[in-house]
Design an enzyme around this catalytic site. Structure first.
Site, mmCIF file in Angstrom:
data_model
loop_
_atom_site.group_PDB
_atom_site.id
_atom_site.type_symbol
_atom_site.label_atom_id
_atom_site.label_comp_id
_atom_site.label_asym_id
_atom_site.label_seq_id
_atom_site.Cartn_x
_atom_site.Cartn_y
_atom_site.Cartn_z
ATOM 1 N N TYR A 1 60.755 12.170 34.366
ATOM 2 C CA TYR A 1 61.596 12.297 33.166
ATOM 3 C C TYR A 1 62.369 13.636 33.216
ATOM 4 C CZ TYR A 1 62.571 12.814 28.150
ATOM 5 O OH TYR A 1 63.167 13.014 26.934
ATOM 6 N N ARG B 1 46.474 22.658 12.241
ATOM 7 C CA ARG B 1 46.834 23.009 13.621
ATOM 8 C C ARG B 1 45.519 23.160 14.401
ATOM 9 N NH1 ARG B 1 47.407 27.720 15.869
ATOM 10 N NH2 ARG B 1 47.962 28.837 13.977
ATOM 11 N N LYS C 1 57.327 5.911 22.294
ATOM 12 C CA LYS C 1 57.826 4.676 22.914
ATOM 13 C C LYS C 1 57.005 3.470 22.420
ATOM 14 C CE LYS C 1 60.286 7.641 25.230
ATOM 15 N NZ LYS C 1 61.189 8.435 24.423
ATOM 16 N N ASP D 1 52.079 10.830 33.796
ATOM 17 C CA ASP D 1 52.782 10.365 32.603
ATOM 18 C C ASP D 1 52.656 8.841 32.616
ATOM 19 O OD1 ASP D 1 54.713 9.392 30.817
ATOM 20 O OD2 ASP D 1 55.983 11.156 31.074
HETATM 21 N N1 PLP Z 1 57.880 10.810 29.331
HETATM 22 C C1 PLP Z 1 58.785 9.849 29.511
HETATM 23 C C2 PLP Z 1 58.636 8.923 30.675
HETATM 24 C C3 PLP Z 1 59.863 9.712 28.625
HETATM 25 O O1 PLP Z 1 60.781 8.756 28.836
HETATM 26 C C4 PLP Z 1 59.965 10.616 27.534
HETATM 27 C C5 PLP Z 1 61.065 10.476 26.551
HETATM 28 O O2 PLP Z 1 61.993 9.738 26.725
HETATM 29 C C6 PLP Z 1 59.010 11.620 27.414
HETATM 30 C C7 PLP Z 1 57.975 11.684 28.314
HETATM 31 C C8 PLP Z 1 59.112 12.644 26.328
HETATM 32 O O3 PLP Z 1 58.649 12.150 25.134
HETATM 33 P P1 PLP Z 1 59.131 12.670 23.698
HETATM 34 O O4 PLP Z 1 60.561 12.286 23.563
HETATM 35 O O5 PLP Z 1 58.202 12.013 22.764
HETATM 36 O O6 PLP Z 1 58.987 14.165 23.717
#
Ligand code: PLP
Length: 385
Positions: free
Chosen positions: A109, A56, A204, A179
């Site tokens: 998101y 960690r 992703k 993001d």
């Molecule tokens: N950012 C975006 C644009 C997403 O589509 C997602 C998940 O679908 C996330 C962040 C969050 O990622 P995680 O599911 O790995 O926590």
């Protein structure tokens, strides 16, 4: 020396001579690291973010991934997390305190929006600005400490002029975070456009095989070190060594996979444009003409897109989705496999309208099966309408 993205993905930081010639670096599946002497141990503990003490903290397998992601984003430092949300939460928890305000730009998101909303519990407030930056100056307050952007944004993939945002933020001394999951650092490098932090869900395209969940934050050393100390070590969303190994493996083929995702997606879009049943298609490649800044900030387009059925209701959306077989029904995106999803439910039409989302919206994650098969599958679904 500046490495190419392909070199970074395939070779950078995993030198086989360090690991008995093994071309695949070992998985350091350990929670802690033992020391030869107590003195050495106490010295290492003085700087846990640099030394191997406890996983960690820093773990060699995770560190390979962090070095590669930092190099791809042209950033000084990266910290990985056990999920994209772990990374996003760490940024918010580290940078904000009671009384602060956040400006959120574009469709974000869902769980990130929920998190920002949840922070009102700690007296942190926020304002939302659309992708065209209408009213951005009015949204910024004296106590604005963070501008948070998603571009392309969630569901409608709208794009934001990133340099316009960083110019305004720098004038006002506000930290910026984006993001960057949709584009990956192969197609968009926000730090080179003035952003302070670039955040990813590694779940992703970067992982790319729908078998692992992870997240990352990249930026200047000082800022990432601060996030390490608070949002990472104290919240504890640690990426495991085995998961880091899987993401590293995904990263090796990222540039080549993205080329194929892009080609397939552009073919599918061309096909969707011929369908009378389709009211609109959403993908950044379609707004290039009206967004002159796009050429400067994006080098390519990945395979997540959405479109609206003219017959915009739950029944039509269900009928269409259920007729697909190659496209699997499920959450997430960016993997090798084609996926279909929709925000439409049998009771949320009004809520969607308020968000500017049509009750006929369908989202496709275009996988690697090939556009001929993908179009065949879509054609069968159109016939069911
Ligand atoms: N950012 C975006 C644009 C997403 O589509 C997602 C998940 O679908 C996330 C962040 C969050 O990622 P995680 O599911 O790995 O926590």
């Amino acid at each position: 020396m500046q490495y190419t993205d392909e070199e970074i993905c395939t070779q950078f930081w995993d030198d086989p001579s360090q690991y008995h010639g093994s071309v695949s670096p070992p998985i350091y599946q350990t929670s802690l690291f033992a020391f030869k002497s107590f003195k050495e141990f106490t010295e290492a503990q003085k700087l846990e973010r640099e030394n191997y003490v406890y996983s960690r903290g820093v773990n060699p397998t995770v560190q390979i991934l962090e070095q590669k992601l930092a190099a791809l984003e042209r950033g000084e430092k990266c910290k990985c997390f056990s999920s994209g949300m772990g990374a996003i939460s760490a940024v918010f928890h580290t940078l904000l305190r009671s009384g602060d305000h956040v400006v959120v730009i574009n469709n974000i998101y869902g769980p990130t929006t929920e998190l920002i909303h949840y922070l009102s519990k700690f007296h942190i407030s926020y304002s939302v600005v659309d992708h065209q930056l209408t009213n951005i100056y009015e949204a910024i307050q004296e106590n604005t400490k963070l501008i948070y952007v998603e571009s392309p944004g969630t569901m409608l993939m709208k794009v934001v002029d990133l340099q316009a945002v960083t110019k305004i933020a720098k004038e006002q001394g506000i930290v910026t975070a984006i993001d960057n999951t949709w584009s990956t650092p192969i197609f968009q490098k926000p730090l080179t456009l003035g952003f302070d932090l670039s955040i990813h869900s590694l779940t992703k395209y970067i992982g790319g095989h729908s078998d692992v969940i992870g997240g990352a934050v990249i930026g200047d050393q000082d800022l990432v070190d601060e996030i390490f100390q608070y949002g990472y070590q104290l919240n504890g969303a640690v990426l495991g060594a085995h998961d880091a190994y899987l993401i590293n493996r995904g990263l090796r083929t990222l540039p080549i996979r993205l080329k194929q995702h892009q080609e397939n997606a552009l073919n599918v879009i061309e096909y969707l444009q011929t369908k009378d049943e389709v009211a609109s298609i959403y993908h950044p490649s379609l707004v290039k003409k009206d967004s002159p800044y796009l050429d400067k900030q994006m080098k390519g387009f990945t395979g997540l897109l959405s479109f609206e059925l003219k017959e915009a209701n739950f029944l039509s959306v269900s009928r269409f989705i259920d007729a697909l077989s190659l496209f699997k029904i499920g959450v997430s995106w960016g993997g090798y496999e084609s996926l279909v999803n929709s925000p439409v439910k049998d009771n949320n039409e009004q809520q969607l309208n308020e968000q500017g989302i049509s009750p006929g919206l369908i989202r496709l994650s275009i996988g690697l099966e090939g556009s001929e098969l993908q179009i065949d599958d879509l054609e069968k679904a159109f016939q069911q309408l």
